[in-house]
Write a protein that holds these residues in place. Structure first.
Motif, PDB file in Angstrom:
ATOM      1  N   MET A 111       0.104  -1.202  -0.056  1.00  0.00           N
ATOM      2  CA  MET A 111       0.272  -0.374  -0.228  1.00  0.00           C
ATOM      3  C   MET A 111       0.622   1.128  -0.389  1.00  0.00           C
ATOM      4  O   MET A 111       0.316   2.154  -0.950  1.00  0.00           O
ATOM      5  CB  MET A 111      -0.987   0.097   1.149  1.00  0.00           C
ATOM      6  N   ILE A 114       2.079   1.911  -3.488  1.00  0.00           N
ATOM      7  CA  ILE A 114       0.677   2.870  -3.997  1.00  0.00           C
ATOM      8  C   ILE A 114       0.164   3.714  -4.038  1.00  0.00           C
ATOM      9  O   ILE A 114       0.735   4.903  -5.000  1.00  0.00           O
ATOM     10  CB  ILE A 114      -0.292   1.205  -3.814  1.00  0.00           C
ATOM     11  N   GLU A 115       0.613   4.211  -2.821  1.00  0.00           N
ATOM     12  CA  GLU A 115      -0.098   5.685  -2.321  1.00  0.00           C
ATOM     13  C   GLU A 115       1.196   5.952  -3.095  1.00  0.00           C
ATOM     14  O   GLU A 115       0.862   7.930  -3.387  1.00  0.00           O
ATOM     15  CB  GLU A 115      -0.026   5.460  -0.499  1.00  0.00           C
ATOM     16  N   THR A 159      -6.712  -2.227  -5.016  1.00  0.00           N
ATOM     17  CA  THR A 159      -5.745  -0.973  -5.176  1.00  0.00           C
ATOM     18  C   THR A 159      -6.590  -1.148  -6.906  1.00  0.00           C
ATOM     19  O   THR A 159      -6.218   0.774  -7.224  1.00  0.00           O
ATOM     20  CB  THR A 159      -4.823  -1.016  -5.258  1.00  0.00           C
ATOM     21  N   THR A 160      -6.565  -2.278  -7.532  1.00  0.00           N
ATOM     22  CA  THR A 160      -6.562  -1.982  -9.299  1.00  0.00           C
ATOM     23  C   THR A 160      -7.783  -1.541  -9.664  1.00  0.00           C
ATOM     24  O   THR A 160      -7.911  -0.806 -10.757  1.00  0.00           O
ATOM     25  CB  THR A 160      -6.162  -3.368  -9.485  1.00  0.00           C
TER      26      THR A 160
END
Length: 463
Positions: A111, A114-115, A159-160
């Protein structure tokens, strides 16, 4: 609704609890005691509020964390009141914490990456590149679906789905004939893509860290995953208008990726490589390699700060934006399932996996349907806790069905719940169910491909 949910949860707890192949339950059976019945009722009521989070406007992490911690505390109280061995409760809680921590820290690092990429404008650039090409709605349907399928194994299905559903609502805000099939397409693609990678879904990550298959074993689910998805997509695309959306690229400013973003992407890939090597070669938890990758990102962020200033990229800002409610939900629901296991509820239905009853194949196919109703994380957790006697072929089947089956109902997976939030009032339970028959066909195709691979051709068939 509560009555039907209670029935479904009772079935789910029983249907996938097989102690036949796992360790014997060394602790006393508490199922018919006041603590056993109370904990089961707490789980059912708590999970009702998890499933109805939109109705009551309560984040699902709150009831999940409450029931997960409360159930174990009640078990400890019962042990203390009856003079039982308190060390067994302590030991079980410690083991459960270790199991959860492995996946917890893995997700934490993923995460954070991703962020970081979101902050550096990587996904804004992706959105712009898609909507400025002048594609028709049908071409955008295919592009977003294929990206979802191949991004999910790396970035995880939730997330995707969130990223690409944002792309959908950027392209078109009102046309449900595009948005609903497009949203379903993304959810199905993200869940199917996540099924063939240990990083693509929490359920596959759980199975991998539990040692039910090696990294390459999951890759053999690729044919079943992609063919099942394509069958659903080929049917769904017929409902999408073949028109060009009204979008004027000349009026939109092209977003620029921040300096260093490509290096961060490279570090993300290297971090996944470290996780695989840690688990497969060094026999360390996969999260060890992930935390090593996080340390590299922190060092690189320090270099960017010295070069461009503190506002350019701050790794702690990315950490602060992590969806902690997702991590708390994960902790709570796995703690609750662990308590049900410790009490003895997950040892009641060993007969389900018996070849003379349903057998492992039909039981594991049923996991997909229950995953859609109950959510795939607690169902998969129950299967892993029960640890029925199954070969690698069956463990790969349950991984496939838990992942792909979650798409059958809109709230059956994290991806579906996330997209419902992004397209509120457009992508709903009813809108999803209108096309659920297309997903069911794809689900059947996925199982058929698995059957050909493992049972007919004998790929990695064990036991």
């Amino acid at each position: 609704m509560l009555k039907s949910l209670v029935s479904l949860l009772l079935i789910s707890v029983a249907a996938f609890a097989s102690g036949g192949g796992g360790e014997a339950h060394a602790n006393p059976d508490l199922t018919m005691t006041w603590v056993g019945i109370s904990c089961l009722l707490i789980f059912i009521v708590g999970y009702y509020f998890v499933a109805a989070e939109e109705k009551y406007a309560i984040d699902k992490a709150k009831p999940a964390l409450l029931i997960g911690t409360l159930m174990f505390m009640l078990v400890a109280v019962y042990y203390a009141m009856n003079g039982l061995d308190m060390n067994s409760v302590h030991t079980q809680a410690q083991h459960l914490i270790l199991e959860i921590a492995e996946i917890f820290f893995f997700l934490f690092v993923a995460m954070t990456y991703i962020e970081s990429l979101i902050h550096m404008g990587v996904f804004d650039r992706l959105k712009y590149n898609l909507v400025s090409k002048g594609f028709t709605y049908r071409k955008l349907f295919w592009v977003t679906g294929i990206i979802a399928f191949f991004l999910s194994p790396i970035a995880d299905n939730l997330t995707t789905a969130l990223i690409l559903s944002t792309v959908l609502i950027t392209i078109e805000k009102t046309r449900k004939d595009f948005l609903v099939p497009g949203a379903i397409n993304i959810v199905v693609a993200a869940n199917a893509g996540g099924a063939w990678s240990p990083f693509g879904d929490i359920t596959t990550l759980m199975a991998w860290t539990a040692g039910k298959g090696s990294f390459t074993d999951f890759m053999f689910l690729f044919p079943a995953s992609i063919l099942g998805y394509f069958v659903t997509a080929i049917i769904l695309v017929k409902f999408v208008p073949n028109e060009v959306p009204a979008f004027d690229a000349s009026k939109e400013k092209k977003p620029e990726m921040a300096a260093g973003s490509k290096v961060v992407m490279g570090l993300g890939v290297f971090t996944i490589f470290c996780a695989v090597m840690s688990h497969q070669v060094l026999h360390l938890p996969a999260m060890w390699g992930m935390m090593f990758g996080l340390s590299l990102l922190k060092i690189y962020s320090y270099g960017l700060k010295k070069k461009y200033g503190s506002d350019h990229f701050n790794i702690f800002h990315s950490m602060a934006k992590i969806e902690n409610n997702t991590l708390m939900f994960f902790f709570g629901i796995l703690a609750a399932v662990g308590a049900l296991y410790f009490i003895g509820w997950l040892a009641l239905a060993a007969v389900v996996y018996d070849p003379n009853v349903l057998g492992p194949t039909w039981s594991n196919i049923g996991v997909g349907f229950l995953s859609a109703i109950v959510d795939n994380v607690p169902v998969m957790s129950a299967v892993l806790k029960a640890s029925p006697e199954m070969g690698l072929d069956q463990w790969m089947l349950v991984t496939l069905t838990a992942g792909v089956g979650g798409s059958l109902i809109s709230f059956g997976s994290a991806a579906g719940v996330g997209v419902m939030g992004k397209l509120h009032g457009i992508y709903t339970f009813g809108a999803h169910m209108k096309y659920s028959w297309t997903i069911l066909i794809g689900y059947i195709v996925s199982i058929a491909v698995w059957y050909v691979q493992y049972e007919v051709l004998g790929f990695y068939h064990v036991g």
